[in-house]
Write an enzyme that holds these catalytic residues in place. Structure first.
Site, PDB file in Angstrom:
ATOM      1  CB  SER A  47      -2.517  -8.920   6.984  1.00 24.92           C
ATOM      2  OG  SER A  47      -1.903 -10.127   6.575  1.00 24.92           O
TER       3      SER A  47
ATOM      4  CB  CYS B 165      -1.325   0.276   8.102  1.00 24.62           C
ATOM      5  SG  CYS B 165       0.076   1.398   8.208  1.00 24.62           S
TER       6      CYS B 165
ATOM      7  CD  GLU C 251       6.195  -1.474  12.336  1.00 27.46           C
ATOM      8  OE1 GLU C 251       5.105  -0.878  12.398  1.00 27.46           O
ATOM      9  OE2 GLU C 251       7.121  -1.286  13.141  1.00 27.46           O
TER      10      GLU C 251
ATOM     11  CG  ASN D 181      -0.408  -0.178   2.501  1.00 19.18           C
ATOM     12  OD1 ASN D 181       0.603  -0.862   2.646  1.00 19.18           O
ATOM     13  ND2 ASN D 181      -0.982   0.433   3.489  1.00 19.18           N
TER      14      ASN D 181
ATOM     15  CD  GLU E 146      -6.192  -3.193   8.030  1.00 17.08           C
ATOM     16  OE1 GLU E 146      -5.944  -4.371   7.691  1.00 17.08           O
ATOM     17  OE2 GLU E 146      -5.328  -2.324   8.077  1.00 17.08           O
TER      18      GLU E 146
HETATM   19  P1  NAD Z   1      -0.098  -9.234   3.447  1.00 22.30           P
HETATM   20  O1  NAD Z   1       0.045  -9.633   4.863  1.00 22.30           O
HETATM   21  O2  NAD Z   1      -1.065  -9.963   2.604  1.00 22.30           O
HETATM   22  O3  NAD Z   1       1.311  -9.324   2.690  1.00 22.30           O
HETATM   23  C1  NAD Z   1       2.477  -8.728   3.171  1.00 22.30           C
HETATM   24  C2  NAD Z   1       3.683  -9.480   2.655  1.00 22.30           C
HETATM   25  O4  NAD Z   1       3.632 -10.839   3.080  1.00 22.30           O
HETATM   26  C3  NAD Z   1       3.800  -9.504   1.134  1.00 22.30           C
HETATM   27  O5  NAD Z   1       5.130  -9.238   0.767  1.00 22.30           O
HETATM   28  C4  NAD Z   1       3.386 -10.919   0.761  1.00 22.30           C
HETATM   29  O6  NAD Z   1       4.079 -11.415  -0.358  1.00 22.30           O
HETATM   30  C5  NAD Z   1       3.745 -11.737   1.983  1.00 22.30           C
HETATM   31  N1  NAD Z   1       2.818 -12.839   2.199  1.00 22.30           N
HETATM   32  C6  NAD Z   1       1.475 -12.863   1.942  1.00 22.30           C
HETATM   33  N2  NAD Z   1       0.960 -14.055   2.303  1.00 22.30           N
HETATM   34  C7  NAD Z   1       1.983 -14.801   2.787  1.00 22.30           C
HETATM   35  C8  NAD Z   1       2.086 -16.134   3.302  1.00 22.30           C
HETATM   36  N3  NAD Z   1       1.028 -16.926   3.396  1.00 22.30           N
HETATM   37  N4  NAD Z   1       3.309 -16.563   3.691  1.00 22.30           N
HETATM   38  C9  NAD Z   1       4.378 -15.769   3.609  1.00 22.30           C
HETATM   39  N5  NAD Z   1       4.340 -14.509   3.121  1.00 22.30           N
HETATM   40  C10 NAD Z   1       3.168 -14.036   2.709  1.00 22.30           C
HETATM   41  O7  NAD Z   1      -0.432  -7.666   3.485  1.00 22.30           O
HETATM   42  P2  NAD Z   1      -0.732  -6.703   2.273  1.00 22.30           P
HETATM   43  O8  NAD Z   1      -2.056  -7.018   1.716  1.00 22.30           O
HETATM   44  O9  NAD Z   1       0.416  -6.637   1.351  1.00 22.30           O
HETATM   45  O10 NAD Z   1      -0.788  -5.289   3.027  1.00 22.30           O
HETATM   46  C11 NAD Z   1      -1.908  -4.820   3.647  1.00 22.30           C
HETATM   47  C12 NAD Z   1      -1.890  -5.113   5.131  1.00 22.30           C
HETATM   48  O11 NAD Z   1      -0.686  -4.644   5.705  1.00 22.30           O
HETATM   49  C13 NAD Z   1      -2.997  -4.395   5.875  1.00 22.30           C
HETATM   50  O12 NAD Z   1      -3.540  -5.268   6.820  1.00 22.30           O
HETATM   51  C14 NAD Z   1      -2.302  -3.225   6.542  1.00 22.30           C
HETATM   52  O13 NAD Z   1      -2.906  -2.760   7.712  1.00 22.30           O
HETATM   53  C15 NAD Z   1      -0.945  -3.809   6.819  1.00 22.30           C
HETATM   54  N6  NAD Z   1       0.040  -2.740   6.877  1.00 22.30           N
HETATM   55  C16 NAD Z   1       0.654  -2.473   8.046  1.00 22.30           C
HETATM   56  C17 NAD Z   1       1.564  -1.430   8.113  1.00 22.30           C
HETATM   57  C18 NAD Z   1       2.260  -1.091   9.386  1.00 22.30           C
HETATM   58  O14 NAD Z   1       3.166  -0.277   9.330  1.00 22.30           O
HETATM   59  N7  NAD Z   1       1.892  -1.641  10.500  1.00 22.30           N
HETATM   60  C19 NAD Z   1       1.854  -0.701   6.972  1.00 22.30           C
HETATM   61  C20 NAD Z   1       1.201  -1.029   5.798  1.00 22.30           C
HETATM   62  C21 NAD Z   1       0.303  -2.060   5.745  1.00 22.30           C
END
Ligand code: NAD
Length: 453
Positions: free
Chosen positions: A188, A243, A209, A114, A331
């Site tokens: 996430s 986020c 995070e 994002n 969320e």
């Molecule tokens: P996501 O958890 O789906 O993916 C994040 C990363 O994990 C990606 O690089 C993805 O390739 C990897 N991933 C996905 N599924 C996986 C699995 N089963 N095994 C191993 N790796 C895997 O999150 P997203 O959709 O990319 O981002 C959105 C989410 O991130 C939202 O929930 C948002 O709140 C959160 N977010 C948090 C912050 C923060 O600073 N706390 C910042 C931005 C986004």
């Protein structure tokens, strides 16, 4: 790419001690800055292709934050990395005591889509500043930005210092099977648990995070017009795919009508129409469909228009929403804003506290008591009073979650600490040897120890 080979190369390089030199780290940070600067046009183009993010928002919410982090790290690195002398306790005298910050080794940084630039490069800046090597895995959900990040870094950096690995779940799963010295994950909470479990197998320290359902509390005794303006900006920035965006609003019943009408005015003023090239797309069809399903036609106060072809969802404000409704379960992560009223602040706080701890929380009030009550009674990662989202832009504030919204924090000095071990050292001279701790023990020695410790 052979991950084992990459990690071995980085470990060998790390063990050559070159990254321990402050001059070396500063050189790498300067190089990163130059690479990003000289490829800005490509960075803008890629993010526009991924989800129509404008140059303005890309600079204001991504690149400027990365440049600030680089500049601060370069400026403060000598101080952050210096050994710190601390007092020595009586029982150890004569001696000196130090804390020596040291790098951890080979680090894995996994980013989310994002804010694809800042969520990858800010941890990388912190890791390099602290003297580590880095394997970076951007999100496959934003393929164009992932590609440009991989290209500009892999063409310009030695892979034993910083390398970008692209891929989705299979690649990340394989990466997580390797042994790293630190894993920094943004994404996430669901995937955060997978990462944490994988890290536990190797006792690898993590920074996670994660996500949360962030409340914004609006009390009647505040500047409702300004509160509405700030809420609208922070919620619909990046089309709600932030986020730390306010997920939902809890407004004092007597101010609800005014707040809603002000929110509507500010949405109209901002022009979030489909024609406005600054309003961002929903990242993919899956998220678009998920969000559309959450819109309950009975509850729409304003907005509600959707265009599947453009993955467009107008800023949508929903009223008459209950805590048990589907939109209040997870969320939202999109441009839908439930506005729920409360009459008793204690009850509102109770509802927030009955849910997992959020990444952020906001309170709009001119009443110090209300402000302090919210700040003291609710646990959350970080937040703001009379504003939302902007706390992320202050590098002096550690950024991170608590409980379900994350483990650890970063930005500025906190980022340096996230990628460091603080080694404690006691330095003794050979002179001066009180005999107290040595056997044979005696009542007299015990009395002395009781007095000294
Ligand atoms: P996501 O958890 O789906 O993916 C994040 C990363 O994990 C990606 O690089 C993805 O390739 C990897 N991933 C996905 N599924 C996986 C699995 N089963 N095994 C191993 N790796 C895997 O999150 P997203 O959709 O990319 O981002 C959105 C989410 O991130 C939202 O929930 C948002 O709140 C959160 N977010 C948090 C912050 C923060 O600073 N706390 C910042 C931005 C986004």
């Amino acid at each position: 790419m052979d991950f084992q080979q990459i990690i071995k190369k980085q470990a060998d390089f790390f063990n050559s001690n070159q990254t321990r030199e402050i001059r070396f780290r500063i050189e790498q940070l300067r190089k990163l800055r130059t690479i990003l600067k000289s490829h800005e046009a490509e960075l803008y183009e890629a993010i526009y292709k991924d989800f129509r993010k404008s140059e303005f928002e890309t600079y204001a919410t991504e690149l400027s934050l990365i440049y600030n982090e680089i500049d601060e790290a370069i400026r403060k690195l000598p101080k952050w990395s210096a050994r710190k002398r601390v007092k020595t306790n009586l029982v150890n005298l004569p001696a000196r005591s130090y804390i020596i910050p040291e790098p951890l080794g080979v680090c894995l940084v996994i980013g989310a889509w994002n804010y694809p630039y800042q969520l990858t490069f800010i941890p990388v800046v912190a890791a390099i500043a602290a003297g580590n090597t880095v394997v970076l895995k951007p999100s496959e959900i934003s393929p164009e930005t992932s590609l440009v990040i991989a290209r500009i870094i892999n063409e310009n950096f030695q892979p034993e210092i910083l390398v970008v690995v692209e891929g989705g779940i299979p690649e990340t799963t394989t990466l997580l099977e390797q042994k790293f010295d630190k894993i920094f994950f943004t994404g996430s909470s669901r995937v955060g648990k997978i990462v944490y479990q994988a890290a536990a197998k190797n006792l690898t320290p993590v920074t996670l995070e994660l996500s949360g359902k962030n409340p914004a509390i609006v009390s009647a005794n505040c500047n409702i017009r300004k509160a509405a303006k700030r809420l609208v900006w922070s919620k619909f920035l990046n089309s709600g795919q932030t986020c730390i965006a306010p997920d939902y609003v809890l407004v004092e019943e007597v101010a609800k009508k005014e707040l809603l009408s002000q929110i509507k005015i500010h949405i109209e003023n901002a022009d979030y129409s489909l024609e406005n090239s600054n309003y961002i797309q929903i990242i993919n069809e899956q998220n678009f469909n998920r969000l559309v399903e959450l819109i309950d036609l009975q509850e729409i106060y304003c907005g509600g228009e959707t265009k599947a072809f453009d993955r467009y969802i107008a800023p949508t404000v929903l009223t008459n929403v209950g805590f048990e409704d589907p939109i209040m379960q997870d969320e939202i992560f999109g441009p839908l804003l439930p506005v729920i009223s409360y009459t008793d602040l204690n009850e509102a706080i109770g509802l927030i506290k009955s849910r997992p701890k959020s990444l952020s929380c906001y309170v709009f009030t001119s009443d110090k008591q209300i402000r302090n009550k919210v700040l003291n009674e609710i646990s959350f990662g970080g937040g703001a009073v009379n504003d939302a989202v902007m706390h992320i832009s202050n590098g002096n504030l550690p950024f991170g979650g608590v409980g379900d919204s994350g483990i650890g924090s970063y930005h500025g000095k906190a980022g340096f600490a996230a990628f460091s071990h603080f080694k404690s050292i006691l330095v003794k001279p050979f002179w001066g040897e009180p005999n107290l701790k040595y056997s044979p023990y005696s009542k007299l020695k015990l009395n002395w120890i009781k007095r000294l410790v």
